[in-house]
Design a protein around this motif. Structure first.
Motif, mmCIF file in Angstrom:
data_model
loop_
_atom_site.group_PDB
_atom_site.id
_atom_site.type_symbol
_atom_site.label_atom_id
_atom_site.label_comp_id
_atom_site.label_asym_id
_atom_site.label_seq_id
_atom_site.Cartn_x
_atom_site.Cartn_y
_atom_site.Cartn_z
ATOM 1 N N ASP A 82 0.474 -0.938 -0.028
ATOM 2 C CA ASP A 82 -0.034 -0.251 0.026
ATOM 3 C C ASP A 82 1.017 1.269 0.639
ATOM 4 O OD1 ASP A 82 -3.272 0.922 1.046
ATOM 5 O OD2 ASP A 82 -1.742 2.078 1.507
ATOM 6 N N ASP A 83 0.385 2.429 -0.776
ATOM 7 C CA ASP A 83 1.320 3.814 -0.518
ATOM 8 C C ASP A 83 1.274 3.920 0.472
ATOM 9 O OD1 ASP A 83 1.465 3.101 -3.459
ATOM 10 O OD2 ASP A 83 -0.062 4.563 -4.144
ATOM 11 N N LEU A 84 0.806 3.743 1.454
ATOM 12 C CA LEU A 84 0.936 4.605 2.746
ATOM 13 C C LEU A 84 1.855 3.711 4.318
ATOM 14 C CD1 LEU A 84 -2.961 5.536 3.375
ATOM 15 C CD2 LEU A 84 -0.662 7.216 2.188
ATOM 16 N N ALA A 163 -7.653 -8.214 13.905
ATOM 17 C CA ALA A 163 -8.586 -7.327 13.516
ATOM 18 C C ALA A 163 -8.059 -5.810 12.766
ATOM 19 C CB ALA A 163 -8.844 -6.518 14.615
ATOM 20 N N GLU A 164 -8.995 -5.554 12.324
ATOM 21 C CA GLU A 164 -8.785 -4.231 10.808
ATOM 22 C C GLU A 164 -7.953 -3.150 11.496
ATOM 23 O OE1 GLU A 164 -10.844 -2.398 7.247
ATOM 24 O OE2 GLU A 164 -11.810 -3.749 8.336
ATOM 25 N N GLU A 165 -8.463 -3.052 12.656
ATOM 26 C CA GLU A 165 -8.190 -1.505 13.997
ATOM 27 C C GLU A 165 -6.913 -1.787 14.273
ATOM 28 O OE1 GLU A 165 -12.868 -1.960 13.616
ATOM 29 O OE2 GLU A 165 -11.183 -3.816 13.889
ATOM 30 N N LEU A 166 -6.066 -2.892 14.013
ATOM 31 C CA LEU A 166 -4.461 -3.018 14.710
ATOM 32 C C LEU A 166 -3.934 -2.513 12.981
ATOM 33 C CD1 LEU A 166 -4.893 -6.595 16.479
ATOM 34 C CD2 LEU A 166 -4.543 -4.272 17.503
ATOM 35 N N ASP A 167 -3.871 -2.505 12.370
ATOM 36 C CA ASP A 167 -3.549 -2.396 10.574
ATOM 37 C C ASP A 167 -3.270 -0.771 10.553
ATOM 38 O OD1 ASP A 167 -2.161 -2.587 8.965
ATOM 39 O OD2 ASP A 167 -3.729 -3.412 7.652
ATOM 40 N N PHE A 168 -2.455 -0.233 10.228
ATOM 41 C CA PHE A 168 -3.169 1.359 9.847
ATOM 42 C C PHE A 168 -3.452 1.514 8.569
ATOM 43 C CE2 PHE A 168 1.935 0.568 11.340
ATOM 44 C CZ PHE A 168 2.265 1.843 12.309
ATOM 45 N N PRO A 169 -4.152 2.629 8.744
ATOM 46 C CA PRO A 169 -5.223 2.573 7.761
ATOM 47 C C PRO A 169 -4.153 2.616 6.358
ATOM 48 C CG PRO A 169 -4.906 4.595 9.553
ATOM 49 C CD PRO A 169 -3.496 4.291 9.846
ATOM 50 N N ARG A 170 -4.954 2.713 5.301
ATOM 51 C CA ARG A 170 -4.383 2.069 4.239
ATOM 52 C C ARG A 170 -5.190 3.245 3.047
ATOM 53 N NH1 ARG A 170 -1.248 -2.594 3.444
ATOM 54 N NH2 ARG A 170 -1.245 -3.995 5.343
ATOM 55 N N ARG A 171 -5.136 3.232 1.826
ATOM 56 C CA ARG A 171 -5.386 4.239 1.090
ATOM 57 C C ARG A 171 -6.250 3.176 -0.002
ATOM 58 N NH1 ARG A 171 -1.375 7.596 -2.699
ATOM 59 N NH2 ARG A 171 -1.740 9.275 -0.712
ATOM 60 N N LYS A 172 -5.978 2.272 -0.779
ATOM 61 C CA LYS A 172 -6.488 1.132 -1.388
ATOM 62 C C LYS A 172 -7.231 0.155 -0.485
ATOM 63 C CE LYS A 172 -3.786 2.594 -5.690
ATOM 64 N NZ LYS A 172 -2.792 1.662 -6.584
ATOM 65 N N PRO A 173 -8.527 -0.148 -0.466
ATOM 66 C CA PRO A 173 -9.022 -0.897 -0.348
ATOM 67 C C PRO A 173 -8.968 -2.400 -0.813
ATOM 68 C CG PRO A 173 -10.922 0.593 -0.439
ATOM 69 C CD PRO A 173 -9.718 0.939 -0.985
#
Length: 233
Positions: A82-84, A163-173
């Motif tokens: 992911d770019d971020l 859990a998705e909350e444990l990941d960094f926010p991603r630019r592209k789902p």
């Protein structure tokens, strides 16, 4: 019927001076083919409607002669590029897009170099050799190398246990990536860790964070793991 199955394990990456000997004798190649045939025999015998395969065993799916409907199971956060977000092997936080791109370029270069040094004994090298030895065809355009640790296969859904909350926010789902959400058993019987109890008594009336680095501390990044714990204490 849904059948959960883990496939074979090869002898893994052998370092010099064993690598050239193993490459000439084809010991690992023969073991891999033998275990692959056993795996396929088990699939034919059980005849599952669907296979759930650990995402670290994606190469095993590539080798299968008769593909079954398959879902990859992943226990860590998403490893797709992911770019971020830098690869999970990087020791940096996602602060700039340029730094993230640099970390991915560095990771992919290191992966190609490791495959070259493995003399065909890496997971990818063995996969290609097995396909050639058994005269099997696989469409390499289906492979997704934009991830770390293991290759992805396009059109195969991935279920993430973390859990998705444990990941960094991603630019592209990613449409094929699905988070299962919380899987905590609220009625489970807790295991009392003696070290945790001692720590709790020493730091009463204070908030604490209990951290375990698992295999990253014990195997891959042993030195960095001890440094992390030393700074945290």
């Amino acid at each position: 019927m849904i059948f959960i199955l883990q496939t074979y394990e090869s002898d893994g990456f052998k370092r010099f001076p064993k690598l050239p000997v193993d490459r000439i004798s084809n010991v690992t190649l023969k073991i891999t083919i033998k275990n692959l045939l056993k795996f396929e025999e088990a699939i034919e015998k059980i005849a599952p409607d669907h296979i759930f395969l650990d995402v670290f065993l994606s190469f095993n799916y590539i080798l299968l002669k008769n593909k079954k409907p398959t879902t990859f199971i992943q226990t860590m956060v998403s490893t797709f590029q992911d770019d971020l977000i830098p690869p999970l092997t990087a020791f940096v936080l996602p602060k700039s897009v340029f730094r993230v791109k640099f970390e991915w370029i560095k990771y992919k270069t290191k992966r190609k170099w490791s495959d070259f040094l493995a003399l065909g004994e890496s997971s990818w090298g063995l996969t290609k050799r097995v396909l050639k030895e058994m005269n099997r065809v696989f469409d390499y355009s289906l492979l997704n190398w934009n991830k770390c640790f293991h290759v992805g296969v396009k059109n195969i859904p991935v279920w993430v246990v973390s859990a998705e909350e444990l990941d960094f926010p991603r630019r592209k789902p990613l449409p094929f990536l699905h988070h299962l959400g919380t899987t905590t058993d609220l009625n489970r019987k807790e295991f009392k860790d003696p070290y945790f109890e001692v720590l709790t008594k020493k730091i009463q009336d204070k908030k604490i964070v209990y951290c375990s680095l698992g295999t990253f501390k014990c195997h891959t990044h042993n030195k960095q793991g001890f440094e992390f714990f030393a700074k945290s204490s």
